[in-house]
Design a protein around this motif. Structure first.
Motif, PDB file in Angstrom:
ATOM      1  N   ARG A 245      16.246 -24.056   9.428  1.00 21.62           N
ATOM      2  CA  ARG A 245      16.471 -25.460   9.783  1.00 21.62           C
ATOM      3  C   ARG A 245      17.946 -25.814   9.929  1.00 21.62           C
ATOM      4  O   ARG A 245      18.310 -26.635  10.771  1.00 21.62           O
ATOM      5  N   GLY A 287      18.194 -33.507   2.844  1.00 19.40           N
ATOM      6  CA  GLY A 287      17.657 -34.068   4.074  1.00 19.40           C
ATOM      7  C   GLY A 287      17.386 -35.549   3.973  1.00 19.40           C
ATOM      8  O   GLY A 287      17.368 -36.137   2.878  1.00 19.40           O
ATOM      9  N   ASN A 288      17.176 -36.185   5.121  1.00 20.93           N
ATOM     10  CA  ASN A 288      16.905 -37.611   5.175  1.00 20.93           C
ATOM     11  C   ASN A 288      15.616 -37.933   4.412  1.00 20.93           C
ATOM     12  O   ASN A 288      14.554 -37.406   4.713  1.00 20.93           O
ATOM     13  N   LYS A 289      15.736 -38.769   3.382  1.00 22.26           N
ATOM     14  CA  LYS A 289      14.612 -39.176   2.531  1.00 22.26           C
ATOM     15  C   LYS A 289      13.923 -37.972   1.880  1.00 22.26           C
ATOM     16  O   LYS A 289      12.720 -38.003   1.594  1.00 22.26           O
ATOM     17  N   GLY A 290      14.688 -36.902   1.686  1.00 22.42           N
ATOM     18  CA  GLY A 290      14.147 -35.723   1.005  1.00 22.42           C
ATOM     19  C   GLY A 290      13.237 -34.862   1.858  1.00 22.42           C
ATOM     20  O   GLY A 290      12.554 -33.970   1.341  1.00 22.42           O
ATOM     21  N   ARG A 291      13.247 -35.110   3.184  1.00 22.07           N
ATOM     22  CA  ARG A 291      12.291 -34.407   4.044  1.00 22.07           C
ATOM     23  C   ARG A 291      12.579 -32.904   4.122  1.00 22.07           C
ATOM     24  O   ARG A 291      11.650 -32.088   4.142  1.00 22.07           O
ATOM     25  N   LEU A 292      13.865 -32.512   4.182  1.00 21.11           N
ATOM     26  CA  LEU A 292      14.181 -31.092   4.348  1.00 21.11           C
ATOM     27  C   LEU A 292      13.796 -30.279   3.110  1.00 21.11           C
ATOM     28  O   LEU A 292      13.150 -29.237   3.223  1.00 21.11           O
ATOM     29  N   LYS A 294      11.643 -30.957   0.913  1.00 21.28           N
ATOM     30  CA  LYS A 294      10.188 -30.944   0.811  1.00 21.28           C
ATOM     31  C   LYS A 294       9.601 -29.916   1.765  1.00 21.28           C
ATOM     32  O   LYS A 294       8.703 -29.149   1.395  1.00 21.28           O
ATOM     33  N   TRP A 295      10.123 -29.859   2.999  1.00 20.11           N
ATOM     34  CA  TRP A 295       9.639 -28.887   3.993  1.00 20.11           C
ATOM     35  C   TRP A 295       9.912 -27.460   3.520  1.00 20.11           C
ATOM     36  O   TRP A 295       9.044 -26.586   3.625  1.00 20.11           O
ATOM     37  N   GLU A 298       7.441 -26.531   0.734  1.00 15.43           N
ATOM     38  CA  GLU A 298       6.079 -26.301   1.223  1.00 15.43           C
ATOM     39  C   GLU A 298       5.968 -24.989   1.991  1.00 15.43           C
ATOM     40  O   GLU A 298       5.004 -24.226   1.814  1.00 15.43           O
ATOM     41  N   GLN A 299       6.952 -24.717   2.856  1.00  9.68           N
ATOM     42  CA  GLN A 299       6.919 -23.480   3.645  1.00  9.68           C
ATOM     43  C   GLN A 299       7.090 -22.246   2.757  1.00  9.68           C
ATOM     44  O   GLN A 299       6.428 -21.223   2.963  1.00  9.68           O
TER      45      GLN A 299
END
Length: 337
Positions: A245, A287-292, A294-295, A298-299
């Protein structure tokens, strides 16, 4: 006991590169379907996979052993440790060392990676030098050519990425001839044009490797894919997701350290520190709002489940370690020194 030069060389490599940890077992499907007739005596040896950075060494290794044991990305310095992967089949056993790519070193981390890569050819039974046939030869390729003229073991030169339209194969052969003349060397190497990504010539390369190593008993049990330490392997999987990413934005300032693994029967809970060098980098890895983050979690959990056959719960937190790439003790903890 292991007999012959393969055994002596392997024992030296095992001594030099052994790290405490638990091996990743071969999946049942791999043993039963891919390599059903493992023999007690065939050909057996240690093969060092070397070359400059980003030429496809890890992709090639993963294709040869038909499992993912080394992380892959387009970012240089993806492989930061010497990873040992084991392929056992009816012809015998090959123990591969996937090494960091040699590059123009900056800082202690870069110097340590180059040192690990260059030292990997010591005591092996064969060397597999991987070159990027789609790009012109570089200074690091010249350096590897000069290094292998001093080695007595067989060398196979794999011209990787040969599926691409532009080929510099002839330029590499010319460079090799020039190096041999300059060093007054009579060293001979075997050349193969391959594509690790597409799988072109992979069976032929594997056959050539088995023909290169000596006869001998297996060096490892047949049901082991790699003896790479579990903590380092989990950390590498997480780091690979960030590489996918972030690309060139941050990777070399990023390190992953597994603090603790709580192994329950149905789920493993893993405490993980995501290390950066500056406070300004924390927002990037979260990441923005913890998105990275979290991704990534999960991955990584999904891939680790496929590797180990058990559910994972990763607890990631970001930690600032100023100038960690220059800190010997942190590098040592991470396995880079």
């Amino acid at each position: 006991m292991v007999k012959g030069s393969a055994g002596r060389n392997a024992e030296k490599q095992i001594s030099e590169y052994s790290l405490s940890g638990f091996p990743i077992p071969v999946k049942p499907a791999r043993m039963n379907e891919q390599h059903p007739e493992v023999t007690d005596l065939g050909r057996s040896g240690v093969v060092a996979i070397v070359g400059r950075t980003n030429v496809g060494k890890s992709t090639l290794l993963n294709h040869l052993v038909e499992e993912k044991v080394s992380i892959v990305s387009d970012t240089v310095q993806t492989t930061r440790n010497v990873i040992r992967a084991i392929l056992a089949e009816k012809r015998g056993q090959l123990v591969f060392l996937d090494t960091p790519g040699v590059h123009k070193a900056e800082g202690e981390l870069g110097k340590n990676l180059n040192k690990a890569a260059r030292s990997a050819v010591q005591g092996v039974d064969a060397i597999l030098l991987v070159l990027d046939a789609s790009a012109k030869p570089a200074m690091e390729d010249d350096g590897w050519f000069r290094r292998i003229t001093r080695e007595e073991v067989p060398v196979i030169v794999a011209l990787n990425k040969s599926d691409r339209r532009y080929s510099c194969a002839d330029q590499y052969r010319e460079m090799w001839d020039e190096v041999k003349a300059d060093r007054a060397s009579d060293k001979e190497v075997s050349w193969m044009e391959v594509s690790a990504l597409q799988g072109d010539q992979m069976p032929e390369l594997l056959t050539a490797l088995f023909e290169t190593v000596p006869e001998g008993e297996p060096l490892f049990p047949d049901d082991i894919l790699t003896d790479y330490p579990r903590k380092l392997n989990i950390a590498d999987v997480i780091r690979e997701k960030y590489f996918q990413r972030l690309e060139q934005e941050l990777p070399h300032a990023l390190a992953i350290w597994v603090e603790d693994i709580d192994e329950q029967e149905k789920k493993w809970t893993v405490e993980v520190a995501v290390m950066v060098e500056r406070h300004s980098q924390k927002g990037i890895v979260i990441g923005n709002k913890g998105r990275l983050i979290k991704w990534v979690r999960e991955q990584a959990e999904k891939e680790l489940y496929e590797m180990y056959g058990v559910r994972f719960k990763l607890k990631l937190w970001v930690k600032v370690e100023k100038n960690w790439r220059k800190n010997f003790w942190i590098l040592k903890k991470l396995g880079y020194a």
